[in-house]
Write a protein that holds these residues in place. Structure first.
Motif, PDB file in Angstrom:
ATOM      1  N   GLY A   1     134.846  62.988  97.878  1.00 33.94           N
ATOM      2  CA  GLY A   1     134.460  63.937  96.989  1.00 33.94           C
ATOM      3  C   GLY A   1     132.978  64.721  97.734  1.00 33.94           C
ATOM      4  N   THR A   2     132.486  63.644  98.258  1.00 35.78           N
ATOM      5  CA  THR A   2     130.858  64.232  99.006  1.00 35.78           C
ATOM      6  C   THR A   2     131.433  65.087 100.244  1.00 35.78           C
ATOM      7  N   TYR A   3     132.384  64.751 100.933  1.00 38.05           N
ATOM      8  CA  TYR A   3     132.708  65.361 102.243  1.00 38.05           C
ATOM      9  C   TYR A   3     133.162  66.782 101.828  1.00 38.05           C
ATOM     10  N   ILE A   4     134.107  66.998 100.830  1.00 38.89           N
ATOM     11  CA  ILE A   4     134.788  68.080 100.473  1.00 38.89           C
ATOM     12  C   ILE A   4     133.545  68.992  99.998  1.00 38.89           C
TER      13      ILE A   4
ATOM     14  N   GLY B   1     139.274  75.750 101.108  1.00 34.44           N
ATOM     15  CA  GLY B   1     140.427  76.481 101.447  1.00 34.44           C
ATOM     16  C   GLY B   1     141.453  76.019 102.272  1.00 34.44           C
ATOM     17  N   THR B   2     140.945  75.141 103.163  1.00 29.92           N
ATOM     18  CA  THR B   2     141.441  74.863 104.411  1.00 29.92           C
ATOM     19  C   THR B   2     142.606  73.956 104.102  1.00 29.92           C
ATOM     20  N   ALA B   3     143.560  73.700 104.724  1.00 31.24           N
ATOM     21  CA  ALA B   3     144.569  72.750 104.741  1.00 31.24           C
ATOM     22  C   ALA B   3     144.088  71.213 104.425  1.00 31.24           C
ATOM     23  N   GLN B   4     142.897  70.923 105.375  1.00 31.84           N
ATOM     24  CA  GLN B   4     142.092  69.793 105.322  1.00 31.84           C
ATOM     25  C   GLN B   4     141.543  69.804 103.817  1.00 31.84           C
ATOM     26  N   HIS B   5     140.927  70.694 103.175  1.00 33.57           N
ATOM     27  CA  HIS B   5     140.331  70.619 101.984  1.00 33.57           C
ATOM     28  C   HIS B   5     141.638  70.479 100.842  1.00 33.57           C
TER      29      HIS B   5
END
Length: 128
Positions: free
Chosen positions: A21-24, A30-34
Motif C-alpha cells: 500500500g505504501t509503495y502504491i 494506472g500502470t499494469a504494476q499498479h
C-alpha cells in the motif's frame, strides 16, 4: 484457532499489505504494476479484516463479549475494498482513489496506531 495464532496470521497479511500500500501510494497510478499490486493489496486487506473479526478485543469495552471499537475499522475495510474495486472497474477513479486513501489511512495508519497502544499484544511484542 487461538488468539495468538490469529495474531500471527493477521500480521502475516497486514505487514505485506502495508508495504504494498505504501509503495502504491508513492508510485505512478494506472500502470499494469499498479493494477496488479492493487489487487494483491485489496486481497490482503480483505483477509486481514476477516481475520481480525475472529480476534476477541483485548482492551476496552466489548460488544457481544467479543468486538471492540477497533473492529469498526475491519467492517469499514470490508466495505471500502469492494467500493474501490468496482469504482475502478467502472472508471470512477475519483471514488476509487478516495476509497483507497481512506482504506490506507483507516486500515493501516489508524488501526496500526491503536494496535501499538499499551496493553495491546503488538505493543507488548515490540516494546517489552
Amino acid at each position: 484457532m487461538n488468539y495468538l495464532d490469529l495474531a500471527y496470521l493477521h500480521l502475516g497479511t497486514v505487514v505485506p499489505a502495508f508495504v504494498i500500500g505504501t509503495y502504491i501510494l508513492m508510485k505512478r497510478k494506472g500502470t499494469a504494476q499498479h493494477k496488479m499490486l492493487g489487487k494483491a493489496y485489496m486481497v490482503l486487506m480483505l483477509i486481514t479484516a476477516v481475520i481480525s473479526l475472529f480476534m476477541e478485543a483485548q482492551v476496552g469495552s466489548k460488544l457481544l463479549d467479543h468486538f471492540g471499537y477497533i473492529h469498526i475499522l475491519s467492517v469499514l475495510t470490508l466495505y471500502a475494498v469492494p467500493v474501490a474495486y468496482f469504482s475502478a472497474k467502472q472508471g470512477n477513479i475519483k471514488r476509487h482513489r478516495n476509497s483507497m486513501v481512506a482504506l490506507y489511512v483507516g486500515g493501516m495508519l489508524v488501526a496500526g496506531f491503536f494496535a501499538m497502544m499499551p496493553g495491546r499484544l503488538l505493543h507488548t511484542w515490540l516494546f517489552t
